[in-house]
Each structure stands twice: as structure tokens, then as C-alpha cells.
Design an enzyme around this catalytic site. Sequence first.
Site, mmCIF file in Angstrom:
data_model
loop_
_atom_site.group_PDB
_atom_site.id
_atom_site.type_symbol
_atom_site.label_atom_id
_atom_site.label_comp_id
_atom_site.label_asym_id
_atom_site.label_seq_id
_atom_site.Cartn_x
_atom_site.Cartn_y
_atom_site.Cartn_z
ATOM 1 N N GLU A 49 3.533 7.023 -3.658
ATOM 2 C CA GLU A 49 3.602 6.128 -2.570
ATOM 3 C C GLU A 49 4.027 4.820 -2.839
ATOM 4 O O GLU A 49 2.810 4.287 -3.377
ATOM 5 C CB GLU A 49 3.053 6.366 -1.594
ATOM 6 N N ASP A 60 -1.377 -0.463 9.497
ATOM 7 C CA ASP A 60 -2.501 -1.043 8.618
ATOM 8 C C ASP A 60 -3.596 -1.585 8.762
ATOM 9 O O ASP A 60 -3.375 -2.646 9.661
ATOM 10 C CB ASP A 60 -1.505 -1.365 7.142
#
Lengths: 272, 413
Positions: A49, A60
Site C-alpha cells: 500500500e 489518520d
Amino acid sequence: MSRIAAKFAALKAEGRKALVTYLQGFDPDRETSLALLRGLPGAGADLLELGVPFTDPMADGPSIQRAAQRALRVGATLPGVLELVRAFRAGDDTTPVVLMGYYNPILAYGVDGFCADAAAAGVDGLILVDLPPEEAGEIEPQAQAAGIDLIRLVAPTTDDARLPRVLQATSGFVYYVSITGITGTRSATAASLEEAIPRIRRHTDLPIAIGFGIRTPQQAGDAARLADGAVVGTALVDTLAASLDEDGRARPETVGLVLEQVRALAGAVRAG
Amino acid sequence: MNKPLPNSFRQGPDVQGRFGQFGGRFVAETLMPLILEVEQAYEAAKRDPAFDAEWRRLLTHYVGRPSPLWFAERLTNHLRANSASEGLGAKVYFKRDELNHTGAHKINAVLGQILLAKRMGKTRIIAETGAGQHGVATATVCALFDLPCTVFMGATDVERQQPNVFRMKLLGAEVMPVTSGAATLKDAMNEALRYWVANVEDTYYCIGTVAGPHPYPVMVRDFQSVIGEEAKQQMMAAEGRLPDALVAAIGGGSNAMGLFYPFLDDASVKMFGVEAAGHGVETEQHAASLTKGRPGVLHGNRTYLLQDAHGQITEAHSISAGLDYPGVGPEHSWLHELGRVQYVSATDDEALAAFQLCSKLEGIIPALEPAHALAHVMRLAPTRPKDEILLMNLCGRGDKDIFTVARHLGVEM
């Protein structure tokens, strides 16, 4: 067969699970980022990824927020990330690469052109955090036409009534977000995973990878045993960040330290 | 804008939460089930007369609504004296939402949302705030309803809005300074969303403006529409007719949406939304997302955003912390593209001048946010005939801003 499907089929034939690694593109600079990508498969990463830096990464935690800021400071852009994938692809035609990020940079690039260019660069899948199935129409036709998998996130809050809708919009693999929370904060309990993964299996034949909160080889091994793969991101980003000099630049040992950690994680995932 | 106009400007959003191409629900999967739950709960509450009755009871007896409509006669005369000819100088009215409890319009929608949160069985409230007005309103209502409250506020704003930070703490709220990014409203919203994802079970996110994922833009607009509904009746009582133009400041755009919405289908009523031009829209230092931005996706909705060529969000700047945001509510983006509302801007300096003029002429110290609207009124009124009526939303009072203004004027306090 797509690279993602081929990879999971090959792993299945070998009787082992996948280690999925996450690093932010251009963190802390293009050359280091490319060296890491090139080194990851050899260190035992099965799928890669690659985070697309965004100014406002709402899902995040602090580690990946800082990674995005480092990347943006050295001029990271979505075209730059595609170029990075192209450079990686020149030397590796089998390891799947999945871009993970937020929708706005793609919107700015132009959805049609992006899907075509991403496929041409060698991108295999997309994880778009802020594009739930309700907004799938934004990019699904273009991604399908380009042969790019749209990997959906399934969360603990995704109940049985909603699961079919989410899974129907998913291809490649299912990404199970193991906690209600942002990246790199806390870890799921084994009990919650033991309940969640069979629940998803009842609705899909796609491979399932577990992510969010997996930091140690032990945790990666446990997750991989329950599912088809484990995703490790923040723990790698933290190792990278800790290796930088005071100006946030890579040191000679940066790449080696991250890859060493990947080897330990891969060992645990393979042992499982 | 060569698009066919809709039959009504009051029919949005559609079932996807879209106003034309704007709006939507661009949130992480973890939040999506909760967003749908908020939507269902809001739809049910809207149909429940008891919900409306309780909200209106609180508006009357706790907030002090209806807020007055004030003919700003001295300001009108001043602007007439500055007009080019005898027949010019429109009448200026203020809708005085600065007289609400907590000093701004924010509490209208906070009360509605906290009542909704209680119906949903949520036991903890979070909010983001820029100037601190929405944070104060949320902390206030949480005190009233005995709910724990956490307010996310950019560290830069904590610094420049100290009085409101102290108010929130007095009211029992926890203020979380946010240091990421430029540490202003955008970053506070990011952090509130992050907290919400991690606390979906018991937490309700009380958004302060007509932005965010559906149903927030429509819900906050509906609650704030009390401003325009009252103003319409009050203007009919005062003048026997509708105003010729409405003027309101735009950050996220909740006070403007609240004033405009009830008038959108009254074709004779012109509307002006005033964005913050900071140091000037020709510089990099402004917050004029409709004037200088382009459509993108942030904070759950598609709307006009300040962003670079690669879709990275750029920092906004305004002297007013409440307008210091690189986006705008999606319904404004839609009204902008349809041309129903004209979006203009006023600079920091123009707002400062308006702030001082209003204080001296009307005995009303406005917040820096409506001072931007007033700056446009000062440009517009002298060019319009005497028999025209301008109605401006004076959506907040300026007590919180006196330190900022003093600093800009070089006054030691």
C-alpha cells in the site's frame, strides 16, 4: 487475472497469508521512498500500500499525518506518486500496488485521466478512505474500465444490514478496519477479530486483510491466522520517522531499518 | 451560468444529500452508519411536533428570540451623506442575532442538534470552533442539559480568542487545542472527526455550520432559517414589503443560509454573501473559497475549496477566526453556480473600518464576522435609491474581538 487476485491465489496455493505494508509515497523523499518500495517484496511484503499524501488526512493518526507533511514538504503530488509506481513497476511486475488516500487529489487530477494513468503506471487497486459505497458512482465505472480494484473498508460499525452493500462495491480484497478509530492509535482485541472475520466471510469469498492497530510481529501473526492478511502501516512509518535526522531527512540506515522490521513481520505472518 | 434554473431554490438537497453536484457524504466507512443514523433521527424529529415545540420554547425563553429587527438610522444617514446624489442611499436594517444568549446565531442550531443528540441517546457532545462562538454555544447548551462537552479549537485560535476559551471552560467544557496544520478551524474539524471516529458509540458531533456530510448542511440550515423567517415577518410589519437585498458574511455560511433560505424564491430579493478577503483576494492571504477556489471534497462534502493545482488544501487567512476556513457550505456553492446569490468579499481592513463605524454610529459593537457583511453594506447602500431596503444579518457581537481589534489598531490593553 489481476495482480491482486494472482497474488492471493499464489499465497493460497502456498498455504500462507499475506503481509501488506503501508508507507506514504515520498516519505521522506522520492529516492528513499523508491528504495523502500524496491526492497519491500524481498523483505517479505506481499502487497504494497502506498499512501498518497494529503493535507487533511482525516482518518489518520499523528504518525501518518506527519508522514504526509514530510512528503508534501518535498513536493509530493499525485502525478509524482504515479511516477514512483512506474519506476517501481519497471523492476517488479508481480507485486500488487494499492494506492491509499483521500479523494480530493484524484478529483483535482481528473477521475477519468487518473484511472487510466494509474492503470498504465501499474497501480492495481485503490483504497479511498472518504469515498464510501454511497459515493461509489464517483469513480467506480472509470476504475472498472481501467481494471483497477476498489478495495473497500469494512469497519466494526458496518453491521450485517450494511455489509452486503459495502461488499458488493468491493473487489480485490476486503480491508477490515479492526477498530473504531484512526490509524496507529490502539489495537483490536483477539475476541473482537474472532467475531468480526467470520461475520464478513459469511458475506463474501474475497480475501480479507486486517488493518489499523497492528504493530508487532505477534499481532501481525495473530491477525493473519484469522484472516488472509495483515496490514502494517504506522509501525513502519514510526520506524522510518525515528531514523531521520533532525531536519527530517533520511539517514543511510533508514531503508535498512524499515526493511529489517518488515522481515520480522513477514516471519511471523508466514509462521502463522 | 447558462444552466436552466430550478422551479424552486428551496428544494435541495436530494436523497443523496446533494445540492446539484455539491454536498454528499464523503466520510470514512466507520462514520457512515452513524451519519445515516443522524439523518434518520433528524427526519423523525422534524415530523415530531413535540421536538419543534421544545426547540421553540428554548429559543423564546433561553435564547431570547425573536431577535429584533433594527432600522440603523444613523448609519443610513451617514451612508446617504456619502452617496453621489440626493436620491441615493438605501435604508439599512440589522437582524440582531448578536442579542441572542451567547452572543451569536450559533445557538439556534446548537439547541436543535443537542435536542436531537438526546433523542438519539448520545451521552457526550463534541464540537469544532473557530472564533469560539460555536464552541461557547455548544458548551452553554451542554451545561444546560448536563452533557459532557469537548470542543476542538485550533491552537492559533485559542491564542487569539482567549475570552471565549475561558468562557467555554467556565461552562464546564473541555477545550482541546489542535496543533496540526495552521492550527485553525479546518484543523479543528479534522481533529473533531478523528475523535468522533474513535467514539462513535456514545458521541454526537455538533457541527457549527452548513457544511460537513449530509444531513448536516440541511439540518443546520433548517435550524438557522428561524433568522430569515422572523426577519420576513418583521420586515412586513415594519415596511409592509420585502427587503430589496440581503447581506450576510460567509465563513462556512450558516448565518447567511439562515437569513437567505426563506427568501430564496422571492425573486425581487437580491442576496449578497460576503467572504473574507483577508489581505486581498489577489494575495495568497484570504478565505474567499467561492471567489477564488474551485470544487473539491473535504470534511464530508463536495464544495468550493481553496486548494492548489494538485488538490492539496491551502490555508485560509482572515482577521476573523470565524471566517478563517478554506471551504464553504455546499448549498452556497450551488447557489453561486446558479447565480441566485452573489458572492463578494471584504478585506481585513474594510471589516475593521466597518467594525469601528458601527460601534460609533449605532452603539453596537459587531463581531468581526458581520463586520465583513457591513463592509459590503457600506459599499452597496450609497449606490442604491433611497427607497430601497437592505437587510444585513448582524449575526454576532464583538466583545470577543476587542482584543484583536485593539492589537490591529495599535492600542495597548
